[in-house]
Scaffold this motif. Structure first.
Motif, PDB file in Angstrom:
ATOM      1  N   ILE A 102      31.021  15.691  71.765  1.00 23.44           N
ATOM      2  CA  ILE A 102      31.969  15.344  70.710  1.00 23.44           C
ATOM      3  C   ILE A 102      33.366  15.841  71.056  1.00 23.44           C
ATOM      4  CG2 ILE A 102      30.205  15.289  68.900  1.00 23.44           C
ATOM      5  CD1 ILE A 102      31.051  18.092  68.045  1.00 23.44           C
ATOM      6  N   THR A 103      34.340  15.319  70.357  1.00 25.84           N
ATOM      7  CA  THR A 103      35.714  15.795  70.507  1.00 25.84           C
ATOM      8  C   THR A 103      35.944  16.972  69.564  1.00 25.84           C
ATOM      9  OG1 THR A 103      36.511  14.367  68.757  1.00 25.84           O
ATOM     10  CG2 THR A 103      36.515  13.439  70.985  1.00 25.84           C
ATOM     11  N   PRO A 104      37.010  17.751  69.794  1.00 22.59           N
ATOM     12  CA  PRO A 104      37.330  18.838  68.855  1.00 22.59           C
ATOM     13  C   PRO A 104      37.548  18.321  67.429  1.00 22.59           C
ATOM     14  CG  PRO A 104      38.548  19.133  70.885  1.00 22.59           C
ATOM     15  CD  PRO A 104      37.887  17.789  70.978  1.00 22.59           C
ATOM     16  N   ARG A 105      38.119  17.140  67.285  1.00 25.84           N
ATOM     17  CA  ARG A 105      38.326  16.568  65.955  1.00 25.84           C
ATOM     18  C   ARG A 105      37.003  16.320  65.238  1.00 25.84           C
ATOM     19  NH1 ARG A 105      43.399  17.100  65.746  1.00 25.84           N
ATOM     20  NH2 ARG A 105      44.783  15.345  65.356  1.00 25.84           N
ATOM     21  N   ARG A 106      36.078  15.746  65.979  1.00 26.92           N
ATOM     22  CA  ARG A 106      34.787  15.478  65.354  1.00 26.92           C
ATOM     23  C   ARG A 106      34.055  16.789  65.084  1.00 26.92           C
ATOM     24  NH1 ARG A 106      32.129  11.252  63.958  1.00 26.92           N
ATOM     25  NH2 ARG A 106      33.274   9.823  65.280  1.00 26.92           N
ATOM     26  N   PHE A 107      34.223  17.747  65.973  1.00 26.44           N
ATOM     27  CA  PHE A 107      33.686  19.092  65.717  1.00 26.44           C
ATOM     28  C   PHE A 107      34.184  19.592  64.366  1.00 26.44           C
ATOM     29  CE2 PHE A 107      35.224  23.467  65.635  1.00 26.44           C
ATOM     30  CZ  PHE A 107      34.026  24.167  65.639  1.00 26.44           C
ATOM     31  N   SER A 108      35.467  19.423  64.103  1.00 25.59           N
ATOM     32  CA  SER A 108      36.062  19.920  62.861  1.00 25.59           C
ATOM     33  C   SER A 108      35.426  19.251  61.643  1.00 25.59           C
ATOM     34  CB  SER A 108      37.574  19.653  62.892  1.00 25.59           C
ATOM     35  OG  SER A 108      38.210  20.251  61.792  1.00 25.59           O
ATOM     36  N   LEU A 109      35.236  17.945  61.738  1.00 24.53           N
ATOM     37  CA  LEU A 109      34.627  17.219  60.619  1.00 24.53           C
ATOM     38  C   LEU A 109      33.172  17.645  60.426  1.00 24.53           C
ATOM     39  CD1 LEU A 109      36.081  13.677  61.380  1.00 24.53           C
ATOM     40  CD2 LEU A 109      36.744  15.181  59.496  1.00 24.53           C
ATOM     41  N   GLN A 110      32.465  17.816  61.529  1.00 27.59           N
ATOM     42  CA  GLN A 110      31.047  18.148  61.437  1.00 27.59           C
ATOM     43  C   GLN A 110      30.844  19.601  60.995  1.00 27.59           C
ATOM     44  OE1 GLN A 110      28.885  16.723  64.856  1.00 27.59           O
ATOM     45  NE2 GLN A 110      26.942  17.614  64.160  1.00 27.59           N
ATOM     46  N   LEU A 111      31.779  20.469  61.377  1.00 26.03           N
ATOM     47  CA  LEU A 111      31.664  21.895  61.039  1.00 26.03           C
ATOM     48  C   LEU A 111      31.552  22.084  59.527  1.00 26.03           C
ATOM     49  CD1 LEU A 111      31.756  24.896  61.781  1.00 26.03           C
ATOM     50  CD2 LEU A 111      34.251  24.725  61.854  1.00 26.03           C
TER      51      LEU A 111
END
Lengths: 278, 278
Positions: A102-111
Motif C-alpha cells: 500500500i501507499t502511505p496515504r492508504r496506510f493513513s486511511l486504513q490505520l
C-alpha cells in the motif's frame, strides 16, 4: 474546528515505531524527534547495531531523547511483534513473492479502521529496516502489509529518520481525521462525496477481536506440524509451502474465532495421524 | 497503473525549495536528499548563515549534493521570488495579522491547480525559515499562503530537513495525482476494505492469477466434505462453521495456487479418513 487536544492521545500511543538493526545513533535521534513532533511516543529497538543513546543521538533528538531511554528492546522482530494486531513493514524492494503493498496515504486511511478494530490493548507496529539493507525476506514475511513510500525512480535513497517522519505524519493525519478534524486531510468536495457514499455502504462492526500476531504465529507452527504429520509437507523440499500459507493467513487478518476454528481443524486432523516418534 | 516516468518532470522542476538564512550545513544536505527522493531539483538559498557545501552537508546529502552546487543564491527573499506565481511560506507561528493558512494536504490539492494555472515558465516557491526563528513577519507577508504542518501541541520542533521532506512528499503526491496515479492519494474507496485489499494486491505484480469464484466454491465444498469425514463438522449442528470459513476465504481473495494448495491439503487429509459409506 479546533484540532483535538494532544492529551487525547491513547490513540497515538498504540502505535509503535519499530527500528530493526539500526547502525547510526544519529538516525535513532532523528527518528524520535520525528515521532515526537507527530505525537508518537513508543519506540521499539530490535537488535540495534549501534549504541542508540550517544551524544550524536541526543543532539539529533533535539529534546525528544527521553523516547530513546524509554524504548523497549528485543533481540528479534518476532518477540517485538507478539502483541500487535496490525504490522506494516516499510519496504523499498520488490520481493520474490509479492505481498500486499500500500501507499502511505492508504496506510493513513486504513490505520483509522485498524485502531478501531483491534482490541483496546492491541498494538500497531510500523517496522523500518536497516539503513543499508532494509528488512530481510523473513522479516517482511511477518508483516500483514508492506508500505512503499513513492520515491523518485532515479533516487530512492530516503534517510531512515525521513521515512519515520513521513509515516509518523501519515499516522497523525489518521488521528486528526478520526478526531473529526476533516481539514487535516482536506478532502475536496468530489472526494467527500465519494467518501460519504462509501461510508453509507458499510462501516460494519466486526464480530470478534483480531487475532494477535503471536496467535497467528502459533497457528502457522501448528499448520506446519500437522502438514508434516500428514505427509503433505516435506521440510526437505518445502517448495514455498509455508511461505504461501503465511502470506495468505497474514493477508486475511484473522479474527480470534477464525484462529480457534483453524486450530480446531488441525487438532482433529492430528488425531488421525500416527503419533510422532519424537 | 504504472506511476508516471520521472523524466516527465517539467511539472516538478517548476517547484523551488527556498531556504532562508539556514545555519547548519547538515540541514542543507538533509534538505537536498529529501528533495531528490521526491523528484524535486530546484534549490534556492537566501542569505545562508553558513557555508552550505561542507563535508557535513555532502555526507547528509548522501548522493544529492549536486543540488547544492546547482543552487541559486540571493541576498534577499524579494529577489528570489521575482518569477514565482505562487509562494507558500512554512510557518509554525500564529502571527499578529492572520494570513491564509492551509494544511500540507490542502497545499497538495491546491498545488495541482496552481501548476495548471501559472504560465508555463512561472515558478512555485515553498519557503522555509531559519532553524531558530523561522521567517520574519516581513518575509511571511510576501507569501500568498502560509502552510502549517500539524505538529504536537507539546513538541512542535520539526527539523528543517524533515519539514522539507514532508512538503516535498506532498508536492510529489500532487504530481502523481495530476498524472492520473490515483492510488498515490488513495482517497477513494476508503472504508472499503475488500477493495483496499484487492488494490493492494494489484499494486504489486501478483505471482498468480486470482482464483475464480467457481474455484473457491469447489474448495468450500471440498472443505465441507473433509470436515464431515474427520468428524469436526456436524451438519446437524453447524454452528456457523462453514459460514465463517466462507467469509474468511472470500475475504482473502485467494489466488489460483492458494486454492490448489488448500485442495491438496484437504486431499491428503481425505486419505487418512475412513471411506465414506455413501
Amino acid at each position: 474546528m479546533l484540532p483535538p487536544a494532544d492529551n487525547d492521545s491513547s490513540w497515538l500511543s498504540r502505535i509503535s515505531i519499530v527500528l530493526v538493526g539500526t547502525s547510526h545513533p544519529g538516525n535513532v535521534g532523528g527518528a524520535v524527534r520525528a515521532m515526537k513532533t507527530m505525537g508518537l511516543s513508543q519506540l521499539v529497538l530490535v537488535a540495534p547495531r549501534c549504541d542508540p543513546y550517544t551524544s550524536e543521538a541526543v543532539a539529533r533528538a533535539s529534546g525528544a531523547d527521553e523516547l530513546i531511554q524509554a524504548a523497549q528492546r528485543f533481540d528479534s522482530l518476532e518477540e517485538a511483534l507478539a502483541t500487535c494486531s496490525w504490522v506494516v513493514g516499510c519496504s523499498a524492494r520488490t520481493r520474490t513473492m509479492p505481498w500486499p503493498m500500500i501507499t502511505p496515504r492508504r496506510f493513513s486511511l486504513q490505520l483509522e479502521e485498524e485502531v478501531a478494530r483491534g482490541a483496546h490493548d492491541s498494538r500497531i507496529a510500523i517496522v523500518f529496516g536497516r539503513e543499508d539493507s532494509g528488512l530481510t525476506n523473513d522479516e517482511l514475511a511477518r508483516c500483514n502489509t508492506h508500505v512503499h513510500i513513492p520515491t523518485s525512480d532515479s533516487f530512492g535513497s530516503l534517510n531512515l529518520a525521513a521515512a519515520v517522519q513521513l509515516m509518523a505524519y501519515e499516522s497523525r493525519q489518521a488521528w486528526l481525521e478520526a478526531s473529526g478534524d476533516s481539514e487535516a486531510t482536506a478532502l475536496s468536495d468530489r472526494q467527500n462525496e465519494d467518501a460519504a457514499l462509501q461510508q453509507s455502504m458499510q462501516n460494519v462492526e466486526w464480530d470478534n477481536p483480531l487475532a494477535s500476531h503471536a496467535d497467528v504465529e502459533r497457528l502457522l507452527e501448528h499448520f506446519e506440524r500437522t502438514l508434516i504429520a500428514t505427509g503433505f509437507h516435506d521440510p526437505e523440499h518445502p517448495r514455498q509451502l509455508m511461505a504461501r500459507l503465511r502470506r495468505l493467513l497474514l493477508r486475511a487478518r484473522l479474527d480470534s474465532m477464525e484462529t480457534n476454528i483453524l486450530r480446531g481443524i488441525l487438532s482433529s486432523v492430528d488425531k488421525l495421524t500416527p503419533p510422532s516418534k519424537s
